[in-house]
Design a protein around this motif. Structure first.
Motif, PDB file in Angstrom:
ATOM      1  N   ASP A  18       0.830  -1.212   0.000  1.00  0.00           N
ATOM      2  CA  ASP A  18       0.000   0.000   0.000  1.00  0.00           C
ATOM      3  C   ASP A  18       0.859   1.254   0.000  1.00  0.00           C
ATOM      4  O   ASP A  18       0.457   2.298  -0.483  1.00  0.00           O
ATOM      5  N   ARG A  19       2.073   1.146   0.546  1.00  0.00           N
ATOM      6  CA  ARG A  19       2.951   2.305   0.683  1.00  0.00           C
ATOM      7  C   ARG A  19       4.391   1.824   0.690  1.00  0.00           C
ATOM      8  O   ARG A  19       4.683   0.753   1.186  1.00  0.00           O
ATOM      9  N   LEU A  20       5.290   2.639   0.158  1.00  0.00           N
ATOM     10  CA  LEU A  20       6.713   2.329   0.182  1.00  0.00           C
ATOM     11  C   LEU A  20       7.390   3.181   1.244  1.00  0.00           C
ATOM     12  O   LEU A  20       6.895   4.257   1.597  1.00  0.00           O
ATOM     13  N   SER A  21       8.539   2.739   1.734  1.00  0.00           N
ATOM     14  CA  SER A  21       9.255   3.512   2.744  1.00  0.00           C
ATOM     15  C   SER A  21       9.770   4.815   2.145  1.00  0.00           C
ATOM     16  O   SER A  21       9.950   4.935   0.935  1.00  0.00           O
TER      17      SER A  21
END
Length: 152
Positions: A129-132
């Motif tokens: 859902d999200r990358l660092s």
């Protein structure tokens, strides 16, 4: 020095094993088994007459030869071309003539490209859902500025 061995099947009477010009060169020359003329701006798929067995966890990469590029304007399209470990067909090279005026000639036995064997990671890909976060973030083409100029 690696003791990796690559099996090569010679598929054509004029086929030759890939060959390094110097013992510790990364690239081994690939030779043509056919003659062809490549007009300015044109491309050709040139056979090498060999098939290779690349071990799992490795890939072979077909790179242009710098001498051909500098002297005749010949390069390899889709460079580097990737040969996966499961492929067992003939190694062919997509050669492109970038010279705007001169037709390029390839003869039987001419060195047309270089073959580089490299170890490759075989990761699993998962949806996220999200990358660092990172310093660069989504900065892409040209985001780091022009060579020789401070971007800070």
């Amino acid at each position: 020095m690696s003791d990796l061995t690559i099996s090569v099947q010679l598929l054509h009477p004029d086929a030759r094993l890939p060959h390094r010009a110097h013992y510790d060169d990364a690239g081994a020359d690939l030779m043509s088994v056919e003659e062809c003329e490549i007009a300015p701006g044109e491309r050709a798929l040139v056979g090498t007459g060999i098939a290779i067995e690349v071990p799992r966890g490795y890939a072979a990469f077909v790179h242009p030869r710098s001498g051909l590029a500098a002297k005749q304007g010949l390069t390899v399209l889709n460079a580097p071309g990737t040969i996966d470990s499961g492929y067992r067909g003939e190694v062919k090279v997509i050669v492109h003539n970038t010279d705007p005026h001169a037709t390029a000639h390839i003869g039987v036995g001419d060195r047309i490209a270089q073959l580089v064997i490299q170890e490759v990671a075989l990761p699993r890909f998962t949806a996220a859902d999200r990358l660092s976060d990172s310093e660069r973030a989504a900065g892409g083409f040209g985001s780091t500025g022009i060579a020789g100029k401070d971007t800070n």
